[in-house]
Design a protein around this motif. Structure first.
Motif: not given
Lengths: 173, 403
Positions: A17-18, A21-22, A138-139, A141-143, B209-212, B235-237, B239-240, B257
């Motif tokens: 899923r990720n 990502r960079r 991360t939050p 929801y990004q475990p 997880a993908d920001g959606s 954005e991943r960098e 996140p909310a 953040f």
């Protein structure tokens, strides 16, 4: 073993899923793809030692201090202060089979390393050397990169959290 | 100098001893006891609280980080600073959910059969405010997420009918409990997405997880159906945060953040991004929101209170040194209120004449403040060890006036 299998499946799905990502998540994806998720799971490398394994000879710093370089993204009680070390769980605890990964820069050689923040589980919290740094965390929801989660969830002994490891799993670049 | 002064000390002590001796030698005179009524015999009594929680009573949650199996909630009267009672919470305590009439607290909790080990049981327990005794309970799958406390991991529908419990094992699912029938409805898969931010009596949004964002709906029997998703909104960098702010029935503010704000509305069942703005102005980029409960929204005034600190990436849990106040409708800051003590939690009562609350994790102190300038009205100290979330009860709508 059922929980172990689920954990491996989860990591594989989560990584898929990720993949867009960079940064280090992208590198993590490459590692998983190349070697298979199961080899990432620290439980496959757990072995008993008569004493806590110290930091490696070429490292610098005090692993009982929150400033120690491997702890750049940790949040919890340092196992070094709880009868273990940065890579050894204290006696009578169980290492979590799954966890989240961070990337920290080793000041000695200037290289970035992927650090696995496994929890040691099955006893109530150690309560010593609380350390919260959170770099790159991360939050929830990004475990795969969240340090607010209790990662003892995959153990046989239950989710009681005792302390946190910071294990070098390899160079990040 | 000091040695000279001490030379006379033995003589002084000896004289004092004589005085004491001669005083002891005198016949003792017994003072007559004051004439007061004899104390009455007492009964043991038990305190009862009110039927419903007044707006200025507050629930202060303590995760007891060094003894995680002993989480609890303290109930405090913030007008007087009086400690009113304790409700037990179990391992990795999150907080409570109030029934809409503020008469009952629902507490999801995790227990082990032998203290910190043994068989795990997760259970939702109903505590009546009046006696704070455990009443009905529903045993749920032993999977609820164990994490730093997030109220969106245990939401109750606005009408109090269903309670949702976010599970992470690491499979992601949602348990639904019928809070009216006090029965387990079931467990529903929510792959890749977490938490439930309620957007109506039977609808919610999840963060993925993908920001959606993922929408979800509850049928009248409590079964969950997942609906529309959005493209990644963040954005991943940057996140909310997983602690968004509900500003209307179906509308939430998701704040990153770094302090970028995005409004998302799920009124139609499809999460729809709206206005985007920032907490910081040009030159204020060093300031960020942070803490365990960084946001408090006061619906009657439309004001958002945010704990802000100076720091870079990775400081999203740092305590706030100031409270910034925003008019949400105008998307404009209306005040900067410096705090004399850094704080990790901010909350506000839901009535029209509110009290502002702050606490610092590890302090054991609830600070009650005047919202207009954050001036301290009173402090309530000794509240356990690790205060996480401060919860103000819902305010019941004003009763219809008699004709």
């Amino acid at each position: 073993m059922r929980r172990f299998d689920r954990a491996a499946e989860y990591l594989a799905r989560s990584t898929a899923r990720n993949t867009s990502r960079r940064g280090f998540i992208g590198r993590l994806g490459a590692i998983v793809t190349a070697t298979g998720a199961a080899t990432l799971l620290p439980i496959s490398r757990v072995r008993a030692e008569k004493a806590a394994v110290p930091i490696q000879v070429q490292e610098e710093g005090d692993p009982n201090s929150c400033d120690y370089w491997r702890y750049c993204a940790v949040d919890g009680f340092l196992c070094s202060c709880c009868g273990g070390s940065a890579s050894s769980c204290p006696p009578g605890t169980e290492p979590s089979p799954i966890t989240w990964l961070g990337t920290c820069r080793n000041p000695t050689d200037g290289r970035n390393y992927v650090i696995s923040y496994n929890d040691c589980c099955g006893k109530a919290a150690c309560g010593r050397c609380n350390c919260s740094r959170d770099e790159g965390a991360t939050p929830v929801y990004q475990p795969t990169t969240a340090n607010d989660l209790d990662w003892c969830l995959g153990t046989q002994t239950g989710v009681a959290y005792h302390c946190s490891l910071s294990v070098v799993t390899g160079p990040a670049d | 100098m000091y040695a000279d002064r001490l030379k006379g000390l033995p003589l002084f002590m000896a004289a004092l001893g004589l005085l004491v001796s001669s005083a002891d030698a005198r016949p003792a005179k017994k003072a007559a006891p004051p004439k007061v009524p004899v104390l009455a015999t007492e009964d043991v009594t038990l305190v009862e609280l009110k039927d419903r929680m007044p707006p200025h009573w507050v629930v202060v949650n303590d995760v007891v980080f060094t003894h995680l199996i002993d989480g609890r909630s303290y109930i405090v009267d913030a007008d007087s600073g009086t400690y009113l009672g304790t409700v037990p919470g179990g391992h990795s305590h999150v907080g409570v959910q109030f029934t809409p009439d503020a008469s009952t607290l629902l507490i999801p909790a995790t227990f082990f059969s032998r203290g910190s080990r043994g068989e795990r049981t997760d259970v939702i327990t109903w505590f009546g405010l009046k006696d704070l005794m455990p009443g009905a309970e529903v045993v749920i799958p032993p999977k609820r997420v164990q994490a730093l406390p997030l109220l969106s991991s245990i939401p109750l529908t606005d009408d109090g009918r269903f309670m949702l419990i976010y599970n992470f094992t690491p499979e992601q699912t949602m348990t639904v409990v019928d809070a009216a029938a006090k029965t387990l409805v079931g467990e529903f898969e929510t792959p890749g997405c977490a938490l439930a931010h309620m957007t109506g009596p039977r609808s919610f949004m999840m963060q993925c997880a993908d920001g959606s964002m993922q929408s979800g709906a509850l049928a009248e029997d409590g079964k969950i159906t997942l609906g529309a998703t959005t493209p990644p909104l963040f954005e991943r960098e940057d996140p909310a945060s997983d602690k968004p702010v509900r500003i209307a029935s179906s509308r939430w503010l998701f704040i990153t953040f770094s302090g970028a704000v995005a409004e998302v509305d799920n009124a139609t069942g499809t999460p729809t991004p709206g206005a985007r703005w920032k907490l910081t102005a040009a030159g204020e980029e060093a300031w960020r929101p942070g803490g365990l409960q960084p946001y408090a929204y006061h619906a009657p005034s439309g004001l958002l209170y945010v704990l802000m600190h100076e720091g870079g990436p990775g400081t999203h849990k740092h305590p706030g040194t100031e409270i910034w106040v925003f008019d949400v409708a105008a998307k404009k800051r209306v005040a900067r209120l410096p705090l004399e003590t850094p704080s990790t939690a901010v909350s506000i009562s839901n009535d029209a004449d509110p009290l502002l609350y702050t606490a610092l994790f590890g302090s054991g102190t609830l600070v009650v403040r005047r919202p207009s300038d954050a001036a301290i009205l009173r402090k309530v100290e000794g509240l356990g060890s690790d205060i996480t979330l401060i919860q103000a009860p819902p305010v019941a709508p004003a009763a219809a006036t008699a004709p």
